[in-house]
Write a protein that holds these residues in place. Sequence first.
Motif, short mmCIF file in Angstrom:
data_model
loop_
_atom_site.label_atom_id
_atom_site.label_comp_id
_atom_site.label_asym_id
_atom_site.label_seq_id
_atom_site.Cartn_x
_atom_site.Cartn_y
_atom_site.Cartn_z
N ASP A 43 -14.50 15.12 -3.50
CA ASP A 43 -14.01 15.31 -1.98
C ASP A 43 -14.94 16.44 -1.34
O ASP A 43 -14.19 16.63 -0.05
CB ASP A 43 -12.62 15.34 -2.08
N TYR A 62 -12.02 0.97 -9.64
CA TYR A 62 -10.65 1.21 -9.63
C TYR A 62 -9.98 0.37 -10.45
O TYR A 62 -9.68 -0.54 -10.28
CB TYR A 62 -10.16 1.23 -8.12
N HIS A 109 -14.93 1.54 2.78
CA HIS A 109 -13.64 1.22 3.24
C HIS A 109 -13.25 1.89 4.51
O HIS A 109 -13.78 3.17 4.74
CB HIS A 109 -12.81 1.87 2.22
N GLY A 159 -5.14 1.67 4.46
CA GLY A 159 -5.17 1.82 2.95
C GLY A 159 -3.96 2.51 2.70
O GLY A 159 -2.76 2.58 3.57
N ASP A 160 -3.83 3.21 1.42
CA ASP A 160 -2.47 3.44 1.03
C ASP A 160 -2.24 5.26 1.82
O ASP A 160 -3.37 5.43 2.37
CB ASP A 160 -2.47 3.87 -0.54
N ASP A 195 -3.03 8.05 0.92
CA ASP A 195 -3.92 8.98 0.72
C ASP A 195 -5.10 8.99 1.90
O ASP A 195 -5.73 10.16 2.04
CB ASP A 195 -4.73 8.66 -0.56
N ILE A 196 -5.03 7.92 2.45
CA ILE A 196 -5.84 7.91 3.74
C ILE A 196 -5.13 8.72 4.90
O ILE A 196 -4.11 8.89 5.06
CB ILE A 196 -6.11 6.38 4.23
N VAL A 239 -15.82 5.20 -0.96
CA VAL A 239 -14.18 5.36 -0.71
C VAL A 239 -14.22 6.75 0.08
O VAL A 239 -13.26 7.59 0.04
CB VAL A 239 -13.50 5.25 -1.81
N TYR A 269 -11.13 7.81 1.87
CA TYR A 269 -9.97 8.50 0.99
C TYR A 269 -10.36 10.06 0.83
O TYR A 269 -9.51 10.69 0.63
CB TYR A 269 -9.78 7.69 -0.36
N ARG A 270 -11.60 10.36 0.66
CA ARG A 270 -12.07 11.60 0.33
C ARG A 270 -11.97 12.83 1.48
O ARG A 270 -11.77 13.93 1.10
CB ARG A 270 -13.21 11.56 -0.63
N GLU A 306 0.86 -1.26 -0.04
CA GLU A 306 0.17 0.01 -0.15
C GLU A 306 0.99 1.21 0.28
O GLU A 306 0.46 2.41 -0.14
CB GLU A 306 -0.93 0.01 1.16
#
Length: 376
Positions: A205, A106, A227, A231-232, A234-235, A171, A174-175, A38
């Motif tokens: 976002d 995705y 989610h 995570g990657d 971006d989280i 997601v 993430y946003r 990730e």
Amino acid sequence: MGGPVQEALEALELVDHHCHGVVTADLTREGFENLITEGAAWPGISPFDSPVGVAIRRHCAPLLDLPRHAPPDEYLSRRAELGPREVHRRFLTAARTSTFCVDTGYAPERLTTPAELAGTAGGTAYEVVRLEGVAEAVAAKGVEPDDYGDAFQAAALDAVQRPGVVAVKSVAAYRTGFDLDPARPSVAEVTEAARHWSARGGRLDDPVLVRHLLWTAVDLGLPLQLHTGFGDNDIRLHRVDPARLTDWLHLTTGTIPVLLLHCWPYQRQAAYLAAVFEHVYLDVGLTLHHVGPARARAVLEEAMEITPFRKLLYSSDAYGVAEFYCLGALAFRRGLAGLLQDRVDADELGLPDALRFAEWAGAHNASRVYGLSGPS
């Protein structure tokens, strides 16, 4: 390791309630390494030298006719020799998964379609619609801000009416994270937010529009996957604790099933929510192949401390490489079997109950929540 619970789980065809396609092209070393982390394959730091990389070399190498713990160069050379199609066949077959609920939202690279994935595994596939992708497609058409709310709802309804769609996903983690006003936004709020989004562009976002998306999911009536946790980069991890959804879950009680995905390191918070809200379920997918079979039991034990047995589902969250289907299934089976068998051996759980709970988590809970009944 052995015992009747392990034997039952080994024989059980799993239902993977959240996963993705795998890359169809040949992978370079850099491409493969970027897909098994990730983070990233940073100079001088190989993802092979991580828990997930070690687990791949230990448990996946033999399926490529290599010795356990094969060096990365040998592993990747053999993988390239066999080619993507054969590699996918071996790992997907080894996972012994009969049903896949595939998030198709995705795909920065060419991935297998749900039908291709199911065909390789000899199973059945369904689709999960990612709502942020639907919203961004609506915005890309140049819809007027006054019309955005209705246009998104109409597009989302069209998307979920496609054959084989069984759920939607967001997601939002993430946003915006989950520090959101839980109330349904007004039409005026949505219009104003859409005006700002239209002016600046980019991905969805805006907190008001994310709230609108979540409430649209409620209106659609299908199970909603969220989610949470790991995570990657971006989280913002402190903002994706599922406990932050508590007020929204109060408002949505009695509506749709809400499936909390991944959860780590918040599996205990997710378990609390599943224990106190009828419509909340959880998995620890993604986490299991990253911690590997060596630590899968520890994560599952925390997730199952207070979770009702009807509320735990299996997912791999496999993406990009087929190894994650195999590794996720292996870690789940071993971890769950070990903790249930030990409870049986300690006379804290009857064997018939343990076998029933194992079947529920591995297959039946997902079939019930999503209404899965046969080929799509």
